[in-house]
Write a protein that holds these residues in place. Structure first.
Motif, PDB file in Angstrom:
ATOM      1  N   GLU A 213      37.938 -56.728 -32.039  1.00  0.00           N
ATOM      2  CA  GLU A 213      38.419 -57.208 -30.741  1.00  0.00           C
ATOM      3  C   GLU A 213      39.326 -58.416 -30.903  1.00  0.00           C
ATOM      4  N   TRP A 214      38.914 -59.368 -31.758  1.00  0.00           N
ATOM      5  CA  TRP A 214      39.666 -60.621 -31.912  1.00  0.00           C
ATOM      6  C   TRP A 214      41.082 -60.412 -32.423  1.00  0.00           C
ATOM      7  N   PHE A 215      41.280 -59.428 -33.320  1.00  0.00           N
ATOM      8  CA  PHE A 215      42.579 -59.350 -33.976  1.00  0.00           C
ATOM      9  C   PHE A 215      43.706 -58.993 -33.006  1.00  0.00           C
ATOM     10  N   ARG A 216      43.341 -58.524 -31.823  1.00  0.00           N
ATOM     11  CA  ARG A 216      44.346 -58.211 -30.812  1.00  0.00           C
ATOM     12  C   ARG A 216      44.816 -59.457 -30.061  1.00  0.00           C
ATOM     13  N   VAL A 217      44.035 -60.526 -30.120  1.00  0.00           N
ATOM     14  CA  VAL A 217      44.324 -61.659 -29.221  1.00  0.00           C
ATOM     15  C   VAL A 217      44.415 -63.018 -29.916  1.00  0.00           C
ATOM     16  N   THR A 219      44.944 -65.350 -33.880  1.00  0.00           N
ATOM     17  CA  THR A 219      45.572 -65.286 -35.197  1.00  0.00           C
ATOM     18  C   THR A 219      44.533 -65.059 -36.302  1.00  0.00           C
ATOM     19  N   ILE A 220      45.025 -64.656 -37.454  1.00  0.00           N
ATOM     20  CA  ILE A 220      44.131 -64.434 -38.590  1.00  0.00           C
ATOM     21  C   ILE A 220      43.432 -65.726 -39.022  1.00  0.00           C
ATOM     22  N   PRO A 221      44.127 -66.858 -39.131  1.00  0.00           N
ATOM     23  CA  PRO A 221      43.405 -68.096 -39.474  1.00  0.00           C
ATOM     24  C   PRO A 221      42.266 -68.416 -38.499  1.00  0.00           C
ATOM     25  N   GLU A 222      42.478 -68.126 -37.220  1.00  0.00           N
ATOM     26  CA  GLU A 222      41.414 -68.352 -36.229  1.00  0.00           C
ATOM     27  C   GLU A 222      40.243 -67.398 -36.455  1.00  0.00           C
ATOM     28  N   ILE A 223      40.558 -66.156 -36.797  1.00  0.00           N
ATOM     29  CA  ILE A 223      39.490 -65.185 -37.087  1.00  0.00           C
ATOM     30  C   ILE A 223      38.684 -65.652 -38.285  1.00  0.00           C
ATOM     31  N   ILE A 224      39.358 -66.070 -39.352  1.00  0.00           N
ATOM     32  CA  ILE A 224      38.685 -66.534 -40.570  1.00  0.00           C
ATOM     33  C   ILE A 224      37.762 -67.708 -40.260  1.00  0.00           C
ATOM     34  N   GLU A 225      38.239 -68.615 -39.425  1.00  0.00           N
ATOM     35  CA  GLU A 225      37.427 -69.782 -39.044  1.00  0.00           C
ATOM     36  C   GLU A 225      36.172 -69.350 -38.285  1.00  0.00           C
ATOM     37  N   ARG A 226      36.314 -68.408 -37.382  1.00  0.00           N
ATOM     38  CA  ARG A 226      35.165 -67.932 -36.607  1.00  0.00           C
ATOM     39  C   ARG A 226      34.145 -67.227 -37.506  1.00  0.00           C
ATOM     40  N   VAL A 227      34.639 -66.398 -38.421  1.00  0.00           N
ATOM     41  CA  VAL A 227      33.731 -65.672 -39.318  1.00  0.00           C
ATOM     42  C   VAL A 227      32.973 -66.653 -40.209  1.00  0.00           C
ATOM     43  N   PHE A 256      49.841 -60.034 -38.623  1.00  0.00           N
ATOM     44  CA  PHE A 256      49.810 -58.597 -38.358  1.00  0.00           C
ATOM     45  C   PHE A 256      51.219 -58.078 -38.066  1.00  0.00           C
ATOM     46  N   TYR A 257      51.636 -57.069 -38.818  1.00  0.00           N
ATOM     47  CA  TYR A 257      52.917 -56.411 -38.576  1.00  0.00           C
ATOM     48  C   TYR A 257      52.648 -55.041 -37.967  1.00  0.00           C
ATOM     49  N   LYS A 258      53.422 -54.666 -36.954  1.00  0.00           N
ATOM     50  CA  LYS A 258      53.133 -53.466 -36.182  1.00  0.00           C
ATOM     51  C   LYS A 258      53.242 -52.180 -36.997  1.00  0.00           C
ATOM     52  N   ASP A 259      54.042 -52.186 -38.045  1.00  0.00           N
ATOM     53  CA  ASP A 259      54.259 -50.950 -38.796  1.00  0.00           C
ATOM     54  C   ASP A 259      53.286 -50.768 -39.962  1.00  0.00           C
ATOM     55  N   LYS A 260      52.258 -51.618 -40.049  1.00  0.00           N
ATOM     56  CA  LYS A 260      51.303 -51.530 -41.143  1.00  0.00           C
ATOM     57  C   LYS A 260      49.881 -51.328 -40.615  1.00  0.00           C
ATOM     58  N   ASN A 261      49.004 -50.798 -41.476  1.00  0.00           N
ATOM     59  CA  ASN A 261      47.598 -50.617 -41.123  1.00  0.00           C
ATOM     60  C   ASN A 261      46.760 -51.648 -41.870  1.00  0.00           C
ATOM     61  N   TYR A 262      45.763 -52.184 -41.189  1.00  0.00           N
ATOM     62  CA  TYR A 262      44.960 -53.258 -41.764  1.00  0.00           C
ATOM     63  C   TYR A 262      43.475 -52.928 -41.720  1.00  0.00           C
ATOM     64  N   ARG A 263      42.749 -53.605 -42.575  1.00  0.00           N
ATOM     65  CA  ARG A 263      41.299 -53.432 -42.651  1.00  0.00           C
ATOM     66  C   ARG A 263      40.682 -54.790 -42.941  1.00  0.00           C
ATOM     67  N   ALA A 264      39.541 -55.056 -42.314  1.00  0.00           N
ATOM     68  CA  ALA A 264      38.798 -56.295 -42.571  1.00  0.00           C
ATOM     69  C   ALA A 264      37.703 -56.009 -43.585  1.00  0.00           C
TER      70      ALA A 264
END
Length: 282
Positions: A213-217, A219-227, A256-264
């Motif tokens: 859910e977070w990755f849509r709204v 940034t990645i640094p913010e996600i890392i901090e939350r985790v 995140f780039y729109k033309d790539k696929n990502y995984r956590a």
């Protein structure tokens, strides 16, 4: 279900199947079987005439001798699980000499860099050992299709690369992660968890769902901090690493780039039990 304890007896079986043009589905394991393994064989059963399992605890993929010694071994129980499932036609349980007839060593592979990411940073030589044993098993079992779980997503990527660089005539299928009722990824290591630890460990999958859910709204640094904060507050758990990476290159990304696929990807120690998990970010 037929059981083969050496390469010669397996060869006769494989030859007979090839002569009648039967398709062979295969999933190699290191034993300590659970429902996650059976999900591989269920998929193989749907798509092949014959399903072959293997059980071999491969020394060359362990960078830590203690981990090899602690790895659970109960071949009788594993055989019973396979028989009860009615999903497998044959199981191959080779000796070290069948896999390494001359010297027990791992080959060196160039997997294009994906072997140096994530697990490669923490387990030196591990993926060379994986490549070595999988290549040997593919040559002995001669499957049309081989099945690997997405829980070990980097291993799945390594095997796909192995098939390409060695030009092996095997189709590789990734099978979705099979989870316990509380969401914990099914693993042979889960048996080392107490009931309390197993229940607490559900936070790993819950965190991955939040990341989805977070990755849509944010940034990645913010996600890392939350985790990081989540696992700082979890008693008895230590976050070894958390990364968001490109699904193809497995390189960590900070955007995140729109033309790539990502995984956590996440790895957590629950006391001394190392648990890994991941989720596709769609």
């Amino acid at each position: 279900m037929q059981i083969f304890y050496d390469h010669n007896s397996l060869q006769s079986f494989i030859k007979s199947q090839r002569e009648r043009n039967a398709t062979i589905g295969f999933a190699p394991t290191m034993g300590a079987l659970h429902d996650g393994h059976l999900s591989l064989y269920a998929k193989a059963r749907q798509e092949n005439d014959i399903v072959v399992a293997s059980i071999f605890i491969n020394p060359t993929q362990f960078d830590n001798v203690k981990d090899l010694q602690k790895y659970p071994r109960n071949f009788d129980k594993d055989i019973q699980i396979l028989e009860n499932s009615s999903l497998v036609d044959a199981v191959y349980i080779p000796s070290d000499k069948d896999i390494y007839p001359e010297v027990m060593e791992r080959k060196k592979y160039d997997f294009g860099g994906i072997e140096k990411e994530m697990e490669g940073e923490f387990r030196e030589g591990h993926f060379d050992g994986v490549g070595t044993v999988v290549e040997k098993l593919f040559l002995q079992v001669q499957p049309n299709t081989a099945y690997f779980g997405e829980k070990d997503y980097q291993q799945l990527a390594i095997v796909e690369q192995l098939v390409e660089i060695r030009d092996l005539p095997v189709k590789i299928i990734g099978v979705p992660i099979f989870r316990e009722k509380n969401g914990l990824a099914m693993s042979s290591r889960n048996v080392r968890l107490s009931e309390t630890q197993r229940e607490s460990a559900k936070i790993i999958y819950e965190t991955l769902l939040m990341i989805e859910e977070w990755f849509r709204v944010i940034t990645i640094p913010e996600i890392i901090e939350r985790v990081s904060k989540i696992f700082e507050d979890e008693e008895g758990m230590v976050l070894e690493y958390f990364k968001i990476a490109d699904e193809k290159t497995l390189k960590e990304t900070d955007f995140f780039y729109k033309d790539k696929n990502y995984r956590a990807f996440i790895v957590v120690f629950v006391d001394d039990v190392r648990l890994i998990d991941n989720i596709h970010l769609s």
